[in-house]
Design an enzyme around this catalytic site. Structure first.
Site, PDB file in Angstrom:
ATOM      1  NE  ARG A  96      36.777  38.472 -72.076  1.00  0.00           N
ATOM      2  CZ  ARG A  96      37.309  38.488 -70.873  1.00  0.00           C
ATOM      3  NH1 ARG A  96      36.978  39.438 -70.019  1.00  0.00           N
ATOM      4  NH2 ARG A  96      38.180  37.565 -70.507  1.00  0.00           N
ATOM      5  CG  ASN A 150      42.924  45.593 -71.111  1.00  0.00           C
ATOM      6  OD1 ASN A 150      43.998  46.185 -71.109  1.00  0.00           O
ATOM      7  ND2 ASN A 150      42.587  44.713 -70.174  1.00  0.00           N
ATOM      8  CB  CYS A 171      48.357  46.716 -66.923  1.00  0.00           C
ATOM      9  SG  CYS A 171      48.124  44.929 -66.950  1.00  0.00           S
ATOM     10  CG  HIS A 201      48.048  42.701 -71.528  1.00  0.00           C
ATOM     11  ND1 HIS A 201      46.729  42.374 -71.714  1.00  0.00           N
ATOM     12  CD2 HIS A 201      48.103  43.295 -70.306  1.00  0.00           C
ATOM     13  CE1 HIS A 201      46.016  42.777 -70.663  1.00  0.00           C
ATOM     14  NE2 HIS A 201      46.840  43.343 -69.803  1.00  0.00           N
ATOM     15  CE1 TYR A 251      46.350  38.872 -71.349  1.00  0.00           C
ATOM     16  CE2 TYR A 251      47.714  39.724 -69.570  1.00  0.00           C
ATOM     17  CZ  TYR A 251      46.468  39.488 -70.114  1.00  0.00           C
ATOM     18  OH  TYR A 251      45.340  39.849 -69.431  1.00  0.00           O
TER      19      TYR A 251
HETATM   20 MN   LIG Z   1      46.147  44.481 -68.061  1.00  0.00          MN
END
Ligand SMILES: [Mn+2]
Ligand SMILES: [Mn+2]
Ligand SMILES: [Mn+2]
Ligand SMILES: [Mn+2]
Lengths: 432, 432, 432, 432
Positions: A96, A150, A171, A201, A251
C-alpha cells in the site's frame, strides 16, 4: 445450517477481527454462529495467533456456544461454510505504501482504492480472490462471500464474472452516512431514506429524506463537513456542490479537487509519510494491546483505524441473508438493468432489498446527468483493470491506466505502469 | 424543387465560400442549384461583398443557370430553401483567440472545438443557431440544415433537441481519412470500408478494410503519421496505439497526450500566437486574393486554411439527400439505439445510409471498451453545455466545465468559467 | 397529516365499503384516519346512505375518533385528502352484464376484466377516472390514488400517462395467493417469498419459496387446485403446467383453456346468467343486511362477493406509504427498466418495496420465455385501448379489439366493437 | 476466390434449380461463378439427375466457363465453397401435406410456414441444417450460407445461435413487393423506398415512397389487391387496413382473417386437396418438361410454382456480398438493437445494407404499436420451437405449440402435437 452457522474469515489475522467478533457476539440471537474460522497465510501466522487469542477470550467472556478456530489451511476453513468474509491485504501495508508513494512522485494522486494505487491493489488482489473462489466453488458452493477487500467494487465484479461464487461487495461508507445523519437529525436510521447512485467509492447520494422531509438541498447548501477518517477534509466549492445533484462520496474529492488533494498528499509525504505509514503505526499499537491476556473485548483504539461500522455492515448483511429479512442495504452488486448506460454484469453500489436468496437492486429514481460521464469513465478503467488482472495482459493494463480520469496522459500512464508493476512483481506472477 | 434547388449559406461571407461554390458548379448535373443565397450579418458585409463577387464570377465562368444572391436579410435567404448550410463564427476569430489563450494561461488545453474553448464556442453559437432555426421552422420547414459550425456535434444535438428543424452535422475528418487511405493504398474510396465510433472530434475508426483486406492492425502498428492541418503532430505511444482498438481521431491527442499537446501550445503561444492568430493571417491573405476581379476560380491557397474537403462533404450530402442515393457517409446524427450507453437523442458521429428521407445510422459492429468511458465523459460535458447554453444557467455551466476531462479540478473550472464568460459577455446575453 | 389522515373513497356506496371500514378500524394504531369521506354519484345516493349508515355504526362501536362523511360532492371529499381510493363501477352491473353477454353471443370469452368485456369497461372507466384526476391534481396534489377499479392495470397506466396524479393499481390476487400458501404450508406470509411477473390479471408467479424452500416445482406438478371465486375451476393440463415456468394467475385460464372456459360460460348463460347476474343477486342481499340498524360490523356474507382481502390490500398499502415501511407488496406500477421488452411507462404487476415516497419496483429474476409473447400481446391491446379511450378514436379501438388474443379475427372484432360501443353509448360520449 | 467463385446448392434437385442457374448466367459479369455444385440426398437422386442435366444444357448454351457438378456427397460440394445455398425440403411434399392436413382436421390453419405446420417443418429442418453447418464450419468456414429453406426466419436464427456459420435468411416477398410497386407506379426499384418491420412471413411495410412521394396512405386505403401466389386472396376490412400503420405481408391474413382463411382451406381440402397437393402436381409437370433434352432454358411454367424472384433475390445478395456493393436489401438477420423489445439474437426481417463483410441492419423509423404484440407472440413461439428442435424436448414443444397465436387452446395444442410428432417420427429422431 441445522445447528447454527459456519463462518470463515479470510485474512483472520487482521487488526479488524475484534470488530467482527464483537458483532457476532452482539447479534447471536439473530445470527447463531456455531463455528468461526479465522484463516490466514503463513506470513500472517503471528498476527493470527495474537488476534485469534483475543477472539477466543471475547467469545469465552460472552458465554456463547461459538467455537473459534485458527488455521493456515484455507480449505479446511471454507469447507461447508455458510458465509465467507474477506479482509485480506495482498502485499500488506508495505505494498500500500508504494501504491501511495509512486503516483505522488509523478504528480498523481496516490490512494489505496482509486487511481494508480487502487489499480495495483486490484491487480494483486483479484487473482488471489479468484483462487479462493475456486475453493468455495468446490467446498462451499452455497456460501455467500462477503467481500470487504478493496477495491471492493472491482473485486466483486471480477468474482461475479469469473467464478460461480455468490458474492456481495461491502463498504462502510453507506452505514457511516446513516449514522452521521441519525446523529445530526437526532433520529434512527429506520427513519432515514437515502438513495445511492454510482460505484464503490464513487457514489452520489441523490435522495436524503429524514422522517419524510427532503434534507438534500440543505445538506448540499451548507455541506456540514462530513468527512471520513480515510480522507483529508478539503472544502467543496459551494456553487459547485449546490448544483451537483447529489451528496458526494468523500472519495469524489480526489476527482473534483484533484489539485488540493494532491497538495495535501505531497505535504503529508514530506511529513509523516503517506496514509499507509500512519496506518502501520496504528496497527502496531493495536497488536500491542491485543496481546494483553486480560483484554476480553474490542479496544476503543480500534476505532481510529478507519473501518468504523465495518463489523456492523457485515453482520447486518449476514443477518438479512440468513433471516430473509428483506430490509434495504447499500451494497455492491451487478447492475442488471439499474443504470441503463452500464452493462448488466458491471458492479455498482446501490440500494438493495436483502432477501434469503440474495440482494435485489432497487431502481434509482434520480441520476444526475453530471455523474454519468465520471461513473462510466471509472467503470471503463475498472473493467479494463479486471481484464488485465485476469489475463495478465500488459497492453490492457496500459489502456486501463490511461483510461483513469486521474492519470493525466498516456506518457505518465506508461511510466507509472512500468514502475508499479515492477515494484509489485512478487504479487503479479501473471505479468512476468 | 420543380425547377432546381434553392440553397442558403449562412455566414456566406466566409473565406470558405469559394470551396462550396466550386462544389456546386462541379456537381451541377446531379445537384441542380437554381438559386444560391449568401447571407451574412452587418459586421460581415464587407467580406460578403468580396467573396460574393468572386462567387458570381465563378458561376458566370461556368455558364450554368445558377443565380447568386447576396443579402443581409436572413429570412429572405431562408424562405423556401431546400438546403440551408451554416459556416458562421459567432465572435469571429477574435473570440476564438480567447478560447485558445485563456485556458493556456491556466495550464489547460486551449482549442477551438474541445475543452473550455469549445465550450465557449458552443455557448456563443447554440443560441444563434436556434434563432436561425426559428426562421427555418417558419419559412422552410422541409429544408435540410447542414451544420458545419463547430462544435458541430453539440450544435447539431442542440438543434435536434430544441427545434423541429431537420439538421445533420458535418465534419471534414471522415472524408479526409477516406482520401488519405485512397492515396496510401492507391484505390478509390468505394473500395474502402471504414466504421466510425464516437462523437464529433472524438471518434475511433474501428474497421478499415481496403479492397476487402483488414488494414486496421497495420495502421495501428505503424501509425503512418496521418495528421490533420488543425492539429500539431505529436507521436503516439506505439504500445498504446496498438491496443487502442481503433484508429484515433487526431483530436484524441488532446486527451491522451495532454501534456505534450499543452507544451506545444505554450510554445506556439510564445511564438506566433495561437492557431486563431495564424488562421487570421491566412484569411487576410485569402481576401486579398479574392478581391482580384480577374480571379474566376477557387485559389489554391484556400487549401492551407484547414477545411480541406469541406465543400465535397457538403455537396456529397446534398446530392444523396436530393437524389435518394442511399450511399454511406459519416455524419453527426441522433444516436437512436446505436450506442447502448448513450440516450437516443445524443448526437454521435457514425456511418449512415443517406436516403431521400434523411440519414439512417448503421449499427456499429465493434466498440472498444476503452473508448466508452471517454465518449460518455465528453458527452456528459456536451449535454450539460447544451443545457447551459439554452437556459443561460451559470451553475449548469460550472458543472459542464468541471465535467470536461481536460479540466483538472473544480477550482480551475470556476476560474476559467468566470474569466471566459466575462470575455464573451457581448455574445452571451442569457448569462448576464 | 398533523392530526391524522383524510381518506376519500370514490364509489363509497359500494357493497365493499364495510370491508375497508373494518380495515381502517383494525389498523388505526398504524394508520390514524381522522376523516373518512364516502362519495358517490346521484344514481348511487340510496346505496351510499345505507352503507354509509353502517359505516358510521361500525366506527361508533369502535370508539375511535374517526369522522365519517357522506357526500355527493366529489371535490369536497377530495380536497386535501391524503389518500383517495376508487371502487366505482361506471355503468353499474347492468353494463357488466353486457360485457359478458355480447362476446358470448359471438362465441368469444365474456369477462369483466379481460377480452372485449374488459375493453369496454376500460373505455367507460378511463375517462371517468381521468376526470377525477383533474380534481385531485387541483385539490390534493400530494394525495396517493389507490386504484382498485378494474381493469386496474390499464386504468392505472392511463392515469400515470395522462395525469400528474400519483397512482398505484391494486388487485387482491397477490395477497390471496399469500394467504393460500400460508394456510397450505402452515406458516406466516413473512416466511413466504413470491415473485410476480406480468400484468394485472395476467401474471406468472415465478418464485415461491416457503421458509427458504423452493416450492414452485411441487406446486406446478400437482397444481393443488387454487382458484379464485371469480373464475370457474377448470383443470390445467399437467404436462403444460409443469413446463410453464411459473404458477399461473387464474385469469390465464381464459387464454390457455379458452375452449373449456367458453363452454362453461355458455352453460352458465343458459342457466342462471353470467357472473354479473349472480353478483347482482348477492349485492341485493347484502344491502338488505346492511339496512339492519342493529348491524355494527361487516357481515360474513360479504366474503361471497369475491373481493376477499381487498380491504387488507388497501390498508397494507396505505400503512406502508404513510409509515415508510419499506416492505414488499405486489402492485401495479410503471415498468421502468423492469421488463426489458416493455416501454418504461407501461404498467406491470410486480413486487415493489413500498417507501414513504412510493413503491420501487424490484427486478424480476426469472422471466419464462413462454410468457413474453402473451404479455406483450395483451399489453399491445391495453395500450391501444388506453389510446382509444383517451382520444375516442374508433379506428384505434378496432385495432385494440383485433389485437386481443381472445378475439379470433378482424371480422369478429368489428362486429363486437360495433355492437358493444352501441350498447355503451351513454357512457362513451367521446365515441359518438 | 482468385479465379471465380464456388457455389454449393443443397437440395440441388429441386424444381427451383433452373431459376438460380438462370440467375448465375445472367449475372456472370458481376458474379463470376467458376464451379456450381448441385448436391442432394439419395432419395432425390432421380430429380437431381433430371434438373442437373438441364442446368448443364443451360450453362452450355450460355458459353460461360462455369462447371456444373452433380453429387450426393455433401462434403465434397461444401469444401472450400464461397457460397452455400439451401433449398431443401426435409420429408418432401408428403410431409408438407400433413403439415397442412392435420391442423385443418382440428379446425386450425394448416400452412407450410406458419402455425402448427410451420412448426413441424422447423422441427424437421433445423437439425438437418445444423448438421450441414457442422460441415461448413469445418470445410468452408468463411462461406456465406444463404438460407431459403422455410421457415426461413427460424432456421436462420437457429443457425446463428447454434453454429458459427455466417448465415442470412432470404424470402422472395420483399423483392416481389418491389416488382409489384415498380409495375404499378411505372418506375424502377431504385426509385422506391420501402421499410420492413417484423419477422419473416410476418412483416409490415411501414414506409413506401415512390420517387420521393409517400404512397403508403393510398395503398392502405384501397389495398389494390396485391396477393402472393401462395396465399388465397381474401379481402381486408378497409377500416382495419387503413389504421393498421403498415402494408401487411400477405401471411398476416392468417392472423387477422383466420376465420375466412380457414374456411377457404377447408373448401380447398374438400376439392383438390391442400396447397401441397396442388404444388405436387405442378412439380411433376415441371420435371416432365425438364426431361426434354432440347430444353436449354428455364421454362415459363416454373413461374406458377410460387417462388417468383427467388433466384433474383439470391443472386442479388451474392453479388452484393462478393462486390461489397452496399445496397439495401430486406433480409433475415439478427435483431441487434433494431427492435428494442426483442433480444439481440432474435432473427428479424429488416432492411440491411449489404457490405463485403455482411449485412448491417438499418434502424426502423416507424414501428406500429399494433404490430408489437403479434411480433413478440410469434417470436416467442419461434424461440420455443428452436429450443425444442435443438433439444428434442417435448415439453418445450408443447409450450411452443400452445404459444402460437393460431392455436386456440392448450387442449388443441396437445392433440396437434401428439398427432403431428407421430406423423413426422421418421424425421424427428431426437423426439423418440
Ligand atoms: Mn469502502
Ligand atoms: Mn470537424
Ligand atoms: Mn384484480
Ligand atoms: Mn418466404
Amino acid at each position: 445450517m441445522a445447528q447454527g452457522l459456519k463462518v470463515a474469515v479470510i485474512g483472520g489475522g487482521s487488526s479488524y477481527t475484534p470488530e467482527i467478533v464483537e458483532g457476532f457476539i452482539n447479534r447471536y440471537d439473530k445470527l447463531p454462529i456455531r463455528e468461526l474460522w479465522l484463516v490466514d497465510i503463513e506470513a500472517g501466522r503471528h498476527k493470527l495467533e495474537i488476534v485469534g487469542a483475543l477472539a477466543k477470550r471475547m467469545v469465552e467472556k460472552s458465554g456463547l456456544p461459538i467455537s473459534v478456530h485458527l488455521t493456515l489451511n484455507r480449505r479446511e476453513a471454507i469447507d461447508g461454510a455458510d458465509f465467507v468474509s474477506t479482509q485480506m491485504r495482498v502485499g500488506l501495508l508495505e505494498a500500500r505504501k508504494w501504491d501511495e508513494h509512486i503516483p505522488n512522485l509523478h504528480g498523481v494522486i496516490g490512494q489505496e482504492t482509486t487511481g494508480p494505487g487502487g489499480m495495483m491493489k486490484a491487480l494483486r488482489t483479484i487473482p488471489a480472490l479468484l483462487d479462493i473462489c475456486r475453493d468455495i466453488e468446490e467446498l462451499a458452493p452455497n456460501a455467500w462471500l462477503l467481500n470487504f477487500t478493496n477495491p471492493a467494487g472491482m473485486v466483486t465484479e471480477a468474482i461475479r464474472r469469473y467464478s460461480k461464487v455468490r458474492s456481495i461487495g461491502l463498504c462502510n461508507a453507506p452505514i457511516g452516512l446513516a449514522k452521521w445523519l441519525s446523529a445530526k437529525y437526532d433520529t434512527t436510521p429506520s427513519h432515514i431514506y437515502t438513495e445511492f447512485v454510482g460505484l464503490n467509492h464513487l457514489h452520489w447520494v441523490t435522495r436524503i429524506e429524514v422522517e419524510g422531509v427532503d434534507r438534500l438541498p440543505e445538506l448540499l447548501d451548507k455541506r456540514a463537513e462530513y468527512s471520513g477518517k480515510n480522507v483529508p477534509a478539503s472544502e467543496w466549492d459551494p456553487d459547485f456542490l449546490r448544483s451537483l445533484g447529489g451528496f458526494p462520496s468523500y472519495y469524489l474529492k480526489y476527482f473534483y479537487m484533484t489539485d488540493v488533494m494532491l497538495e495535501e498528499q505531497l505535504e503529508s509525504l514530506k511529513g509523516g509519510g503517506t496514509r499507509a505509514e500512519i496506518v502501520k503505526k496504528v496497527e502496531d499499537e493495536l497488536f500491542e494491546l491485543y496481546k494483553d491476556p486480560e483484554l476480553q473485548e474490542k479496544p476503543k483504539q480500534l476505532e481510529k483505524r478507519g473501518g468504523a461500522y465495518y463489523s456492523e455492515a457485515a453482520v447486518n448483511l449476514m443477518e438479512s441473508l440468513y433471516g430473509d429479512k428483506r430490509d434495504i442495504q447499500t451494497l455492491n452488486v451487478p447492475n442488471g438493468n439499474t443504470l441503463d448506460f452500464l452493462p448488466p454484469d458491471a458492479c455498482i453500489e446501490v440500494n438493495c432489498v436483502v432477501t434469503g436468496q440474495g440482494p435485489l437492486a432497487l431502481p434509482v429514481t434520480r441520476v444526475p446527468e453530471q455523474a454519468k460521464g465520471l461513473i462510466h469513465a471509472v467503470k471503463t478503467y475498472e473493467r479494463l483493470t479486471i481484464r488485465a488482472a485476469v489475463e495478465g495482459d500488459r497492453d490492457v493494463a496500459l489502456q486501463a491506466m490511461a483510461a483513469h480520469p486521474l492519470v493525466p496522459s498516456v506518457r505518465v500512464a506508461k511510466r507509472l505502469l512500468d514502475e508499479m508493476l515492477e515494484k509489485n512483481r512478487p504479487y503479479l506472477p501473471a505479468f512476468f
